[in-house]
Motif scaffolding. Structure first.
Motif, PDB file in Angstrom:
ATOM      1  N   THR A  86       0.858  -1.196   0.000  1.00 20.39           N
ATOM      2  CA  THR A  86       0.000   0.000   0.000  1.00 20.39           C
ATOM      3  C   THR A  86       0.887   1.237   0.000  1.00 20.39           C
ATOM      4  O   THR A  86       0.699   2.164  -0.798  1.00 20.39           O
ATOM      5  N   ARG A  87       1.862   1.217   0.905  1.00 17.37           N
ATOM      6  CA  ARG A  87       2.797   2.347   0.995  1.00 17.37           C
ATOM      7  C   ARG A  87       3.491   2.558  -0.354  1.00 17.37           C
ATOM      8  O   ARG A  87       3.600   3.670  -0.857  1.00 17.37           O
ATOM      9  N   ALA A  88       3.942   1.458  -0.972  1.00 14.41           N
ATOM     10  CA  ALA A  88       4.671   1.559  -2.236  1.00 14.41           C
ATOM     11  C   ALA A  88       3.777   2.143  -3.331  1.00 14.41           C
ATOM     12  O   ALA A  88       4.219   2.960  -4.138  1.00 14.41           O
ATOM     13  N   ASN A  89       2.492   1.748  -3.357  1.00 16.77           N
ATOM     14  CA  ASN A  89       1.592   2.270  -4.388  1.00 16.77           C
ATOM     15  C   ASN A  89       1.249   3.736  -4.163  1.00 16.77           C
ATOM     16  O   ASN A  89       1.098   4.491  -5.124  1.00 16.77           O
ATOM     17  N   VAL A  90       1.123   4.149  -2.899  1.00 20.18           N
ATOM     18  CA  VAL A  90       0.870   5.567  -2.606  1.00 20.18           C
ATOM     19  C   VAL A  90       2.091   6.377  -3.052  1.00 20.18           C
ATOM     20  O   VAL A  90       1.966   7.380  -3.774  1.00 20.18           O
ATOM     21  N   LYS A  91       3.283   5.888  -2.661  1.00 16.28           N
ATOM     22  CA  LYS A  91       4.515   6.614  -2.990  1.00 16.28           C
ATOM     23  C   LYS A  91       4.765   6.651  -4.496  1.00 16.28           C
ATOM     24  O   LYS A  91       5.198   7.675  -5.035  1.00 16.28           O
ATOM     25  N   ALA A  92       4.483   5.550  -5.168  1.00 14.27           N
ATOM     26  CA  ALA A  92       4.722   5.483  -6.612  1.00 14.27           C
ATOM     27  C   ALA A  92       3.882   6.512  -7.357  1.00 14.27           C
ATOM     28  O   ALA A  92       4.196   6.881  -8.489  1.00 14.27           O
ATOM     29  N   ASN A  93       2.811   6.981  -6.718  1.00 11.51           N
ATOM     30  CA  ASN A  93       1.970   7.993  -7.355  1.00 11.51           C
ATOM     31  C   ASN A  93       2.222   9.387  -6.805  1.00 11.51           C
ATOM     32  O   ASN A  93       1.374  10.279  -6.893  1.00 11.51           O
ATOM     33  N   GLY A  94       3.403   9.562  -6.214  1.00 12.73           N
ATOM     34  CA  GLY A  94       3.860  10.898  -5.813  1.00 12.73           C
ATOM     35  C   GLY A  94       3.333  11.372  -4.476  1.00 12.73           C
ATOM     36  O   GLY A  94       3.632  12.486  -4.047  1.00 12.73           O
ATOM     37  N   ALA A  95       2.532  10.548  -3.796  1.00 17.99           N
ATOM     38  CA  ALA A  95       1.940  10.999  -2.529  1.00 17.99           C
ATOM     39  C   ALA A  95       2.732  10.446  -1.347  1.00 17.99           C
ATOM     40  O   ALA A  95       3.536   9.525  -1.489  1.00 17.99           O
ATOM     41  N   LYS A  96       2.451  11.030  -0.171  1.00 18.51           N
ATOM     42  CA  LYS A  96       3.125  10.581   1.043  1.00 18.51           C
ATOM     43  C   LYS A  96       2.188   9.624   1.790  1.00 18.51           C
ATOM     44  O   LYS A  96       1.014   9.949   2.000  1.00 18.51           O
ATOM     45  N   ALA A  97       2.719   8.460   2.180  1.00 18.82           N
ATOM     46  CA  ALA A  97       1.921   7.505   2.950  1.00 18.82           C
ATOM     47  C   ALA A  97       2.150   7.805   4.425  1.00 18.82           C
ATOM     48  O   ALA A  97       3.249   7.587   4.930  1.00 18.82           O
ATOM     49  N   MET A  98       1.124   8.333   5.102  1.00 23.30           N
ATOM     50  CA  MET A  98       1.307   8.733   6.501  1.00 23.30           C
ATOM     51  C   MET A  98       0.638   7.742   7.453  1.00 23.30           C
ATOM     52  O   MET A  98      -0.559   7.484   7.353  1.00 23.30           O
ATOM     53  N   ASP A  99       1.445   7.169   8.354  1.00 16.97           N
ATOM     54  CA  ASP A  99       0.902   6.231   9.346  1.00 16.97           C
ATOM     55  C   ASP A  99       0.459   7.002  10.578  1.00 16.97           C
ATOM     56  O   ASP A  99       1.215   7.823  11.098  1.00 16.97           O
TER      57      ASP A  99
END
Ligand code: P61
Length: 456
Positions: free
Chosen positions: A126-139
């Protein structure tokens, strides 16, 4: 009964081989002490993952025989659509061949560069897919999630105050709020209904869509029934329907709680979003009534979704994981508490305090489990997550150094769990003999899959 017997009879068996310690030593050396490089045939009890490793039932195998392999409009798709609607209450159902494709479709559609996607804890794909689209994955996990020894019933919860603050500051940057049930990266811990309701309220107030990553939703709902007041008389199915009602949609890797070896889907109420996702689906997975799966696979997912909600099964399932966790705990092995839904997590820093994080204590336990007993687990610690500072080259280590023993569904008997517990207890009693490791090869990304190590 605290530890019920398996609620199934075994109709087909798969032989598993035992190996000698000498063979295992040789295989470990050849694999550069990387457990991903050991052939599965040389493993006795494989606890690498609970994903895609379930045993399907006779009912699911029978379903495969009525697979309708029509390119468009397969009857199995309609059955899946009906089942997902019944279980989640969502209108639009989009099949995918596994969870990360659903994530790819969703995040490539809703994310733009500079955006932020909050989650209780993102799973790594999930993190990788969020990041791959330029966004920040925030936990945004609750503070209790970070203390492995703390026994708290809903350690998977999200910090709702932090979510509210984030939206107050950065609402325009948040395309969607997500929540993972159960929270895999935080120990397979459940999220309470109250927490989901509160996340939902905050999302409604800020008018932001809310999606669930529901790979293990049935286990989560079973824990709600067991642990949250007001739910003990409800069926797990009713609890699931209530949980989904607080969100706008979900995605699922069906390889977990839907008891299949391959499959996934997205479901939601927003028809416009569904239409955008379907256009992309055609590009990367296939026509919207099969989404990269054979008709027979769709049928197995539909049947598995219902079986995964069976309460006798869920009672046995969670009890089996608990049996392993409690056997280790009783013997003094430091495990993450409470025991999660799909896996037991061992705190490797406490298990082998003489090995510094720079020498991979989690990996040392992984290697010893295989060497001693032919058991495979996965390290979730410094080998997987340590990051080098790009300027100074200094390594930053994760807070937790864990070894995950993920239990495949309906595959191993509780006697296998007994064997795993006894083997790990033996290693624990001789733990001062364990040695650390040094990396001799690492790839620039996801190094744990391909690295090679040397025992010190
Ligand atoms: C696992 F080592 N989980 O726990 P897909 N969401 C959630 C998951 O747990 C999940 C996915 C989405 C796996 C498999 C796995 O580096 C790894 O169907 C909560 O696997 O695409 C998967 O679903 C993705 C293990 C995945 C890994 C990636 O073992």
């Amino acid at each position: 009964m605290k530890f019920p017997a398996e609620p199934f009879k075994i109709k087909v068996v798969e032989r598993i081989k035992t190996t000698t310690r000498k063979t295992r030593e040789k295989l470990l050396k050849e694999a550069g002490f990387n457990i991903f490089d050991i052939p599965a045939e040389a493993i006795y009890v494989d606890l690498l993952t609970d994903s895609g490793t379930a045993a399907m039932s006779d009912n699911q195998w029978a379903g495969l025989m009525i697979g309708d392999e029509s390119y468009a409009g397969s009857k199995n798709y309609y059955r899946l659509e009906k089942t997902v609607r019944e279980v989640t209450g969502y209108e639009f159902v989009i099949p995918t061949h596994q969870g990360r494709v659903a994530e790819n479709l969703l995040f490539s559609t809703v994310c733009k560069s500079g955006m932020i996607v909050p989650n209780n804890t993102h799973f790594d794909t999930t993190r990788a897919n969020v990041k791959a689209n330029g966004a920040k994955a925030m936990d945004l996990p609750i503070a209790q999630a970070l203390d492995p020894a703390l026994d708290y019933p809903f350690k998977g919860n999200m910090d709702v105050k932090a979510l509210d603050k984030l939206l107050e500051r950065d609402r325009s940057k948040v395309p969607m709020v997500t929540c993972t049930v159960t929270n895999n990266s935080a120990g397979g811990q459940p999220v309470s209904m109250q927490n989901i309701r509160e996340i939902s309220d905050v999302c409604k107030r800020w008018k932001v869509p809310f999606f669930l990553d529901c790979a293990r939703f049935a286990e989560n709902c079973y824990f709600i029934r067991e642990r949250e007041s007001g739910y003990d008389k409800k069926s797990v199915k009713e609890i699931a329907l209530e949980m989904f009602s607080y969100a706008d949609g979900c995605w699922m890797s069906a390889k977990k709680d839907a008891l299949v070896n391959i499959g996934g889907f997205l479901a939601m109420n927003d028809g416009e979003l569904a239409s955008l996702l379907k256009q992309k689906l055609i590009l990367i997975e296939g026509f919207p009534t099969y989404g990269g799966l054979a008709g027979r696979d769709l049928e197995a997912v539909a049947r598995g979704l219902i079986e995964g909600l069976d309460e006798d099964y869920l009672h046995y399932r969670t009890a089996q994981v608990k049996y392993l966790g409690e056997s280790l705990d009783r013997g003094g092995v430091p495990v993450v508490k409470p025991i999660g839904g799909h896996a037991v997590f061992i705190d490797a820093l406490t298990f082998a305090p003489h090995i510094p994080q720079s020498q991979f204590p989690g990996q040392a336990l992984i290697v010893n489990m295989y060497r001693e007993a032919g058991i495979r687990g996965v390290e979730i610690g410094s080998l997987m997550f340590a990051e080098k500072d790009p300027d100074t080259g200094e390594a930053h280590y994760p807070d937790l150094e864990l070894v995950r023993l993920a239990i495949p569904r309906r595959v191993y008997t509780t006697m296998h769990m007994h064997y795993v517990a006894e083997s790990i207890l033996k290693i624990f009693h001789e733990r001062e003999k364990m040695r650390g490791f040094e990396l001799i090869y690492e790839a620039p990304v996801l190094r744990h899959f391909t690295c090679r190590l040397k025992e010190l």
